[in-house]
Design a protein around this motif. Structure first.
Motif, short mmCIF file in Angstrom:
data_model
loop_
_atom_site.label_atom_id
_atom_site.label_comp_id
_atom_site.label_asym_id
_atom_site.label_seq_id
_atom_site.Cartn_x
_atom_site.Cartn_y
_atom_site.Cartn_z
N VAL A 158 0.85 -1.18 0.00
CA VAL A 158 0.00 0.00 0.00
C VAL A 158 0.89 1.24 0.00
CG1 VAL A 158 -0.18 0.11 2.52
CG2 VAL A 158 -1.99 1.10 1.12
N ASP A 159 0.46 2.27 -0.70
CA ASP A 159 1.15 3.55 -0.71
C ASP A 159 0.54 4.41 0.39
OD1 ASP A 159 2.23 6.05 -1.12
OD2 ASP A 159 1.60 6.23 -3.21
N PRO A 160 1.31 4.79 1.43
CA PRO A 160 0.72 5.54 2.53
C PRO A 160 0.41 6.99 2.20
CG PRO A 160 3.09 5.38 2.84
CD PRO A 160 2.75 4.55 1.62
N GLY A 161 0.80 7.45 1.03
CA GLY A 161 0.71 8.87 0.73
C GLY A 161 -0.68 9.39 0.42
N SER A 162 -1.61 8.53 0.04
CA SER A 162 -2.95 9.00 -0.33
C SER A 162 -3.96 7.91 -0.03
CB SER A 162 -3.01 9.40 -1.80
OG SER A 162 -4.29 9.88 -2.15
N ILE A 163 -4.36 7.82 1.25
CA ILE A 163 -5.29 6.79 1.70
C ILE A 163 -6.48 7.47 2.37
CG2 ILE A 163 -5.63 4.82 3.24
CD1 ILE A 163 -2.65 4.26 3.07
N ASP A 164 -7.69 7.16 1.91
CA ASP A 164 -8.89 7.64 2.58
C ASP A 164 -9.08 6.90 3.90
OD1 ASP A 164 -9.72 9.50 0.65
OD2 ASP A 164 -10.71 7.94 -0.53
N MET A 165 -9.55 7.61 4.92
CA MET A 165 -9.83 6.99 6.20
C MET A 165 -11.14 7.51 6.76
SD MET A 165 -9.73 9.19 9.05
CE MET A 165 -9.21 8.08 10.36
N GLU A 166 -11.73 6.72 7.67
CA GLU A 166 -12.85 7.21 8.45
C GLU A 166 -12.91 6.45 9.76
OE1 GLU A 166 -16.60 6.61 6.42
OE2 GLU A 166 -16.79 4.59 7.25
N THR A 167 -13.43 7.12 10.78
CA THR A 167 -13.71 6.49 12.07
C THR A 167 -15.19 6.62 12.34
OG1 THR A 167 -11.52 7.07 12.94
CG2 THR A 167 -13.23 6.54 14.55
N ARG A 168 -15.81 5.50 12.69
CA ARG A 168 -17.22 5.49 13.05
C ARG A 168 -17.37 5.10 14.52
NH1 ARG A 168 -21.27 5.19 9.01
NH2 ARG A 168 -20.38 5.40 6.91
N ILE A 169 -18.21 5.83 15.23
CA ILE A 169 -18.58 5.47 16.59
C ILE A 169 -20.07 5.13 16.56
CG2 ILE A 169 -18.66 6.20 19.00
CD1 ILE A 169 -15.83 6.13 17.85
N ASN A 170 -20.35 3.85 16.82
CA ASN A 170 -21.75 3.37 16.76
C ASN A 170 -22.41 3.76 15.43
OD1 ASN A 170 -21.37 2.52 19.45
ND2 ASN A 170 -22.04 4.51 20.23
N ASP A 171 -21.67 3.54 14.33
CA ASP A 171 -22.14 3.78 12.96
C ASP A 171 -22.23 5.25 12.58
OD1 ASP A 171 -22.34 1.11 12.19
OD2 ASP A 171 -24.36 0.91 13.02
#
Length: 240
Positions: A158-171
């Protein structure tokens, strides 16, 4: 390749994870087998964590832009496996999360140039930087038992330079960003820290997260996803 570390009746082994099955040189292990437990993907001697590394975090938290990576260290007892319950610390009333991309070091090394970093990184995983905000100083806030859920595996491609992320708390989506918004990119961070510390195989370096609105409560489910890496999932224990 996804490298997973599991506990089996015969001991702890590491192998390639594919579709819920971990393949070693001689055996296969299904993660849904009651005798198999998914562990944190490495056993670090230390976790080096960079904070204040997203521009959105600086704006939201009214922080000044750092001139160099701003870091702290978590000890090995901080590591918590995927899916394991997070104990709500008895000493805090302000408990927060932070979904972070993390590199895992593959071999002993130090004093690296940024262009040398890919050669010594085994791959990337996810760290949840838990924080007891009302404690005094970063060590008290961040370096307690179980304060670093880690996993679910190490992604080696994986290339760490352009990765989408998200954190969900209880959806509910609480964090959403892309690693290209980092102030200091991952290779730069690893090289910077390697001037100060001699890394061991399995050590973890995390790169910060966007701002984390809201506190954690007992029973909350935390789901952190980094595209192309995986999803780290834990629940805060209810104490019942």
């Amino acid at each position: 390749m996804q490298l997973a570390r599991i506990r089996t009746p015969d001991g702890i082994v590491t192998g390639e994870h594919r579709d819920g099955v971990v393949h070693t040189d001689h055996e296969t292990h299904r993660l849904d087998d009651g005798d198999v437990e998914l562990l944190a993907p490495c056993a670090p001697s230390a976790l080096y964590c960079v904070g204040r590394n997203f521009a959105t975090t600086l704006d939201q938290m009214d922080y000044e832009r750092p001139e160099r990576p701003d870091f702290f260290i978590k000890p090995p007892v901080s590591v918590l496996a995927p899916e394991h319950e997070i104990a709500y610390p008895s000493f805090t009333e302000e408990f927060t999360y932070a979904g972070e991309l993390a590199a895992v070091i593959d071999e002993p090394c130090s004093d690296l140039a940024p262009e040398e970093v890919p050669d010594v990184v085994r791959g990337y995983t996810i760290l949840n930087d838990l924080d007891a905000l009302d404690q005094d100083g970063r060590t008290a806030r961040k370096a307690f038992d179980g304060s670093a859920p880690l996993g679910p595996w190490i992604e080696t491609d994986v290339d760490p330079g352009s990765i989408d992320m998200e954190t969900r708390i209880n959806d509910e989506v609480r964090q959403e960003a892309n690693t290209e918004r980092m102030l200091f990119e991952p290779h730069e961070v690893v090289a910077f820290l390697s001037e100060r510390f001699s890394f061991s195989a399995g050590d973890v370096i995390s790169f910060g997260s966007p701002a984390n609105p809201g506190l954690l409560e007992p029973g909350d489910e935390i789901v952190i996803t980094y595209e192309g890496v995986g999803t780290l999932r834990n629940t805060v224990a209810t104490g019942e």
